[in-house]
Design a protein around this motif. Structure first.
Motif, PDB file in Angstrom:
ATOM      1  N   GLU A  87      43.224  51.970  35.513  1.00 52.89           N
ATOM      2  CA  GLU A  87      41.951  51.715  34.764  1.00 52.89           C
ATOM      3  C   GLU A  87      42.914  51.614  33.579  1.00 52.89           C
ATOM      4  N   ALA A  88      43.597  51.870  33.663  1.00 49.78           N
ATOM      5  CA  ALA A  88      44.440  50.947  32.235  1.00 49.78           C
ATOM      6  C   ALA A  88      45.059  50.185  32.278  1.00 49.78           C
ATOM      7  N   LEU A  89      45.637  49.892  33.523  1.00 48.18           N
ATOM      8  CA  LEU A  89      46.382  48.062  33.806  1.00 48.18           C
ATOM      9  C   LEU A  89      44.958  47.188  34.013  1.00 48.18           C
ATOM     10  N   ASN A  90      43.676  47.341  34.372  1.00 46.42           N
ATOM     11  CA  ASN A  90      42.695  46.719  34.105  1.00 46.42           C
ATOM     12  C   ASN A  90      41.860  46.772  33.103  1.00 46.42           C
ATOM     13  N   CYS A 128      46.045  42.916  36.964  1.00 48.55           N
ATOM     14  CA  CYS A 128      45.175  43.089  37.377  1.00 48.55           C
ATOM     15  C   CYS A 128      45.429  43.118  39.413  1.00 48.55           C
ATOM     16  N   ASN A 129      46.638  42.537  39.574  1.00 47.96           N
ATOM     17  CA  ASN A 129      46.807  42.816  40.698  1.00 47.96           C
ATOM     18  C   ASN A 129      47.572  43.869  40.657  1.00 47.96           C
ATOM     19  N   SER A 153      37.336  47.870  42.166  1.00 47.88           N
ATOM     20  CA  SER A 153      36.981  46.431  42.204  1.00 47.88           C
ATOM     21  C   SER A 153      36.969  45.795  40.867  1.00 47.88           C
ATOM     22  N   ASP A 154      36.443  46.760  39.615  1.00 46.93           N
ATOM     23  CA  ASP A 154      36.421  45.845  38.663  1.00 46.93           C
ATOM     24  C   ASP A 154      37.424  45.199  38.305  1.00 46.93           C
ATOM     25  N   ALA A 155      39.221  45.493  38.765  1.00 45.08           N
ATOM     26  CA  ALA A 155      40.450  44.619  38.572  1.00 45.08           C
ATOM     27  C   ALA A 155      40.129  43.596  39.145  1.00 45.08           C
ATOM     28  N   PRO A 196      36.069  46.027  27.834  1.00 44.95           N
ATOM     29  CA  PRO A 196      36.973  47.089  28.688  1.00 44.95           C
ATOM     30  C   PRO A 196      36.159  47.622  29.820  1.00 44.95           C
ATOM     31  N   GLN A 197      36.359  48.822  30.777  1.00 42.75           N
ATOM     32  CA  GLN A 197      35.442  49.826  31.337  1.00 42.75           C
ATOM     33  C   GLN A 197      36.153  51.170  30.766  1.00 42.75           C
ATOM     34  N   ALA A 198      35.194  51.106  30.700  1.00 44.52           N
ATOM     35  CA  ALA A 198      34.615  53.127  30.558  1.00 44.52           C
ATOM     36  C   ALA A 198      35.107  53.896  31.718  1.00 44.52           C
ATOM     37  N   ARG A 199      35.304  54.799  31.335  1.00 43.88           N
ATOM     38  CA  ARG A 199      35.747  55.779  32.522  1.00 43.88           C
ATOM     39  C   ARG A 199      35.604  57.354  31.782  1.00 43.88           C
ATOM     40  N   PRO A 200      35.103  58.175  32.499  1.00 45.40           N
ATOM     41  CA  PRO A 200      35.269  59.834  31.775  1.00 45.40           C
ATOM     42  C   PRO A 200      36.537  60.165  31.663  1.00 45.40           C
ATOM     43  N   ASP A 201      36.809  60.723  30.562  1.00 49.67           N
ATOM     44  CA  ASP A 201      37.542  62.204  30.017  1.00 49.67           C
ATOM     45  C   ASP A 201      38.321  62.381  31.709  1.00 49.67           C
TER      46      ASP A 201
END
Length: 401
Positions: A351-354, A373-374, A384-386, A395-400
């Motif tokens: 997720e951080a890379l994305n 992304c690769n 799939s967001d990548a 940016p993509q959000a994610r739960p802590d």
């Protein structure tokens, strides 16, 4: 077909459609249609949003005074909301002005804003797309049906009872990907939420109504004034987000009156009309100015996360979240610094890379974005967001964790 080629084709087709509708057309005589939705009674919320009913009534009355044919609906379930939207689409004639006003709860997910019906059953992030209605899709459908001008006024930047089930913080709303000749206004900044309470009327709508009634100004200027009014009234604690790609002259309160020509000459002879300069057909939405260091320092979310990081430099979750906020506010260099630290601590954080991929794409570093992304897909094949981050939305959000 690559995402880049597909995006280019969409832009080209949008431009051709706008050209076919007429570059310098005026909307004064076009059909004006509005859908006003006020969702106040969410069973999962601890109290009724009292201001919603009052605000939607006031907006409806103002739009009718401005010549709109208005369909006002309250407390819609998902099935009812789908039916109401379909009815709205069916009424749109080619060349019409189409406006949607939504007051209630909305959530961003996968870089899109979703408007929520009152019976939404949201416990995980995938539930948002299942039960919500994508604002991007609504605007695209208005465009497909032939609307010359598309306007979305969204008073939904609120903390809500659904989001905290799968996130520890409110991610606010995502930028709308709107077709050409659109106006979009949110009640708060991207990624931010506005303070709310048990009030009878909302500040955002009060400012909006005053500016809609103002004579001799364009709709775009009215919304700009609305934004500035909210900023001043809240001392910059609430900053609405505005995106405009209008190429057609339009005013809520009627025609825009131009000042008389004061050049010397025979007053009995009218001055010859000079053609007005044309705006580009595919003009991009106007970007807000980049935030200053002072603006970032005053942001309460950034300040709180910075305090946590100062107290614990190993707090990777706070650093990741701060990187998201920086990226949403287009402080890309600062966002990169935070994402770099997160990735150094955990090179397998897809997720951080994305998110770093998205940030690189937003700055024009497409090769670096593609590499990130690769790598994100290598460490997390299900991410799939990548696959679409280089389209550079948010940016993509994610739960802590």
């Amino acid at each position: 077909m690559s995402h880049f080629m597909r995006a280019a084709m969409i832009l080209l087709l949008t431009g051709l459609l706008a050209l076919g509708a007429g570059r310098a057309s005026h909307a004064a005589d076009a059909a004006k249609l509005a859908l006003v939705i006020g969702n106040a009674r969410y069973p999962d919320n601890e109290f009724v949003l009292n201001e919603v009913a009052n605000d939607t009534q006031d907006v409806t009355e103002e739009l009718k005074r401005d010549g709109f044919v208005v369909d006002r609906q309250n407390n819609l379930t998902a099935d009812a909301m789908r039916q109401v939207l379909d009815r709205f689409y069916a009424r749109i004639e080619r060349g019409a002005v189409a406006l949607i006003f939504f007051d209630g709860f909305a959530i961003q997910s996968n870089r899109q804003t979703y408007l929520l019906p009152v019976d939404a059953q949201i416990w995980t992030e995938p539930d948002v797309a299942r039960d919500g209605f994508s604002l991007d899709t609504i605007l695209a459908e208005m465009n497909t049906r032939g609307a010359a001008i598309k306007i979305a006024l969204i008073d939904a930047s609120r903390r809500n009872p659904f989001e905290r089930r799968f996130r520890r913080y409110s991610a606010g709303l995502a930028p709308a990907i709107a077709p050409s000749n659109s106006l979009v206004l949110y009640s708060a900044a991207l990624g931010a939420v506005a303070a709310s309470g048990k009030t009878e009327h909302g500040l955002f709508v009060a400012e909006l109504l005053r500016e809609m009634r103002a004579p001799n100004i364009s709709a775009e200027q009215a919304l700009t004034n609305t934004k500035n009014g909210v900023v001043a009234a809240t001392k910059r604690e609430q900053v609405p987000w505005l995106s405009s790609s209008l190429t057609t002259e339009f005013s809520f309160a009627g025609s825009v009156t131009r000042p008389p020509d004061t050049k010397a000459g025979d007053p009995t002879k009218p001055e010859p009309q000079k053609p007005e300069p044309q705006k580009p057909v595919c003009e991009a939405p106007q970007a807000e100015p980049l935030p200053s260091a002072d603006d970032l320092a005053r942001d309460p979310v950034i300040a709180d996360l910075s305090r946590k990081i100062a107290a614990n430099p190993n707090d990777v979750a706070s650093r990741y979240k701060r990187g998201q906020v920086y990226a949403i506010k287009r402080a890309y260099a600062l966002a990169m610094q935070d994402f770099d630290v997160v990735i150094r601590r955990n090179p397998g954080d897809g997720e951080a890379l994305n998110n770093r991929c998205w940030t690189r794409a937003a700055t024009g570093d497409l090769q670096g974005a593609l590499a990130d992304c690769n790598l994100a897909l290598q460490v997390d094949p299900g991410l799939s967001d990548a696959l679409d981050s280089p389209r550079a939305r948010q940016p993509q959000a994610r739960p802590d964790r």
